[in-house]
Design an enzyme around this catalytic site. Sequence first.
Site, PDB file in Angstrom:
ATOM      1  N   ARG A  37       0.557   1.572 -36.383  1.00  0.00           N
ATOM      2  CA  ARG A  37      -0.040   1.991 -37.665  1.00  0.00           C
ATOM      3  C   ARG A  37      -0.843   0.856 -38.309  1.00  0.00           C
ATOM      4  NH1 ARG A  37       4.544   5.867 -40.603  1.00  0.00           N
ATOM      5  NH2 ARG A  37       3.980   7.747 -39.446  1.00  0.00           N
ATOM      6  N   LYS A 198      14.675  22.285 -31.799  1.00  0.00           N
ATOM      7  CA  LYS A 198      15.051  23.508 -32.516  1.00  0.00           C
ATOM      8  C   LYS A 198      13.882  24.368 -32.959  1.00  0.00           C
ATOM      9  CE  LYS A 198      19.424  21.976 -34.379  1.00  0.00           C
ATOM     10  NZ  LYS A 198      20.139  21.660 -35.610  1.00  0.00           N
ATOM     11  N   GLY A 355       6.325  12.142 -34.291  1.00  0.00           N
ATOM     12  CA  GLY A 355       7.104  10.981 -33.866  1.00  0.00           C
ATOM     13  C   GLY A 355       7.528  10.985 -32.402  1.00  0.00           C
ATOM     14  N   GLY A 378       5.449  13.721 -40.017  1.00  0.00           N
ATOM     15  CA  GLY A 378       5.579  14.902 -40.880  1.00  0.00           C
ATOM     16  C   GLY A 378       4.242  15.519 -41.268  1.00  0.00           C
TER      17      GLY A 378
HETATM   18  C1  3PG Z   1       6.084   8.796 -42.149  1.00  0.00           C
HETATM   19  O1  3PG Z   1       6.565   7.812 -41.589  1.00  0.00           O
HETATM   20  O2  3PG Z   1       6.152   9.947 -41.691  1.00  0.00           O
HETATM   21  C2  3PG Z   1       5.307   8.554 -43.401  1.00  0.00           C
HETATM   22  O3  3PG Z   1       5.236   7.191 -43.681  1.00  0.00           O
HETATM   23  C3  3PG Z   1       5.867   9.330 -44.573  1.00  0.00           C
HETATM   24  O4  3PG Z   1       7.147   8.878 -44.918  1.00  0.00           O
HETATM   25  P1  3PG Z   1       8.107   9.814 -45.758  1.00  0.00           P
HETATM   26  O5  3PG Z   1       8.538  10.915 -44.841  1.00  0.00           O
HETATM   27  O6  3PG Z   1       9.253   8.927 -46.199  1.00  0.00           O
HETATM   28  O7  3PG Z   1       7.325  10.341 -46.930  1.00  0.00           O
HETATM   29 MG    MG Z   2       8.682  11.129 -42.273  1.00  0.00          MG
END
Ligand code: 3PG
Ligand code: MG
Length: 399
Positions: A37, A198, A355, A378
Amino acid sequence: MPEFKTLDSIDVAGKRVLVRLDLNVPMKNGKVTDATRIERAAPTIVALVSKSAKVIVMSHFGRPDGKRVPEMSLRPLVEPLAKAIGKPVAFADDCIGELAEDAVRALKPGDVLLLENLRFHKEEEKNDKDFIDKLAKLGDAYIYDAFSTAHRAHASTEGLANRLPAAAGLLMQAELEALDKALGNPSRPVCAVVGGAKVSTKLDLLGNLVGKVDKLIIGGGMANTFLFAQGAEVGKSLCEKDLAATAREIMDKAAKSKCQVLLPVDVVVAGEFKANAVHKVVDARQCPADQMILDVGPKSVELYEKELEDCRTLVWNGPLGAFEMTPFDGGTVALARHVAQLTGERKLISVAGGGDTVAALAAAGVEEKFSYVSTAGGAFLEWMEGKTLPGVAALIRAA
Ligand code: 3PG
Ligand code: MG
């Protein structure tokens, strides 16, 4: 694709530019274990420096819930950031107030400052107006370069984009362009690969995709729920039996939208969830009662590869099996390598994110060989669900 301002469309020379990055990187014992990142965000900082901006970097780290948690300080990120941009980085112990204001005042054109973790103030996540004002006071312009936070309507994301002259950074621009090519305005046919444990975590995503893509490959634990919904024996496999009806609804919606759903035809099974457990390949409809499905089998991979022959675009989220344990990474690795090859031959545009997905592609050694791999977790999921990301929406409004 929707319009937003980019780095070239905003005058930054001599100006104080607040740049929102996502420096929420994996760390162990105070050391960054994956600098992706940071490296992917560096070109924006370098560009601003070369335009003589006074660069003020903001980020969150972890989830300190409005408290000053020492282990979540951004100070350990100073050196890695300096290394990535090739010049020193100053640090301010707070992201607002006198400490931050003094540090900003000391900046000369081309200098770079990193502010302490935004989430040490609970107002950040509340998108609090006074907090936005305090941040806005530090800058003349705002550059948003953290697509991976765009699903959060926080002060430093949506708040500032609404408050200061705002533009997307180079990474944000690249992410949005890649995502637009994958699902916004893709070359067809489009195939989506969705895996993961899931169905329950990816209902919205599957529901959105079947209306948009031409082919949908479902793998991972969630495929078991779909197989079960069609009457297959799943033995001891991970399976959300209470979601069988939902799985059938998704299949129906897919049929109506002319989206072809591809489930595994053979699977790798074992008696226990353990690396190198004794395993065998069986028909996907006949998992023995004392066995569990841990990967897709070779015939499934062959089928997916054949189905990809006429596809022009592929979007991938989630591994096809228990990829963190050998040999149950086999299906994911094989398909990832095939996609990488088609991409290299310019037959396919391939976009991946999330991820686990990125970790799986890295393990297969093909992360660099996809057309685009998102830095987002996310936010990538919410984008695949077809949701409006507040951070992106604010940039579009600001244009
Ligand atoms: C992540 O790592 O997905 C982003 O930095 C967002 O983090 P968060 O889910 O704690 O908002
Ligand atoms: Mg996250």
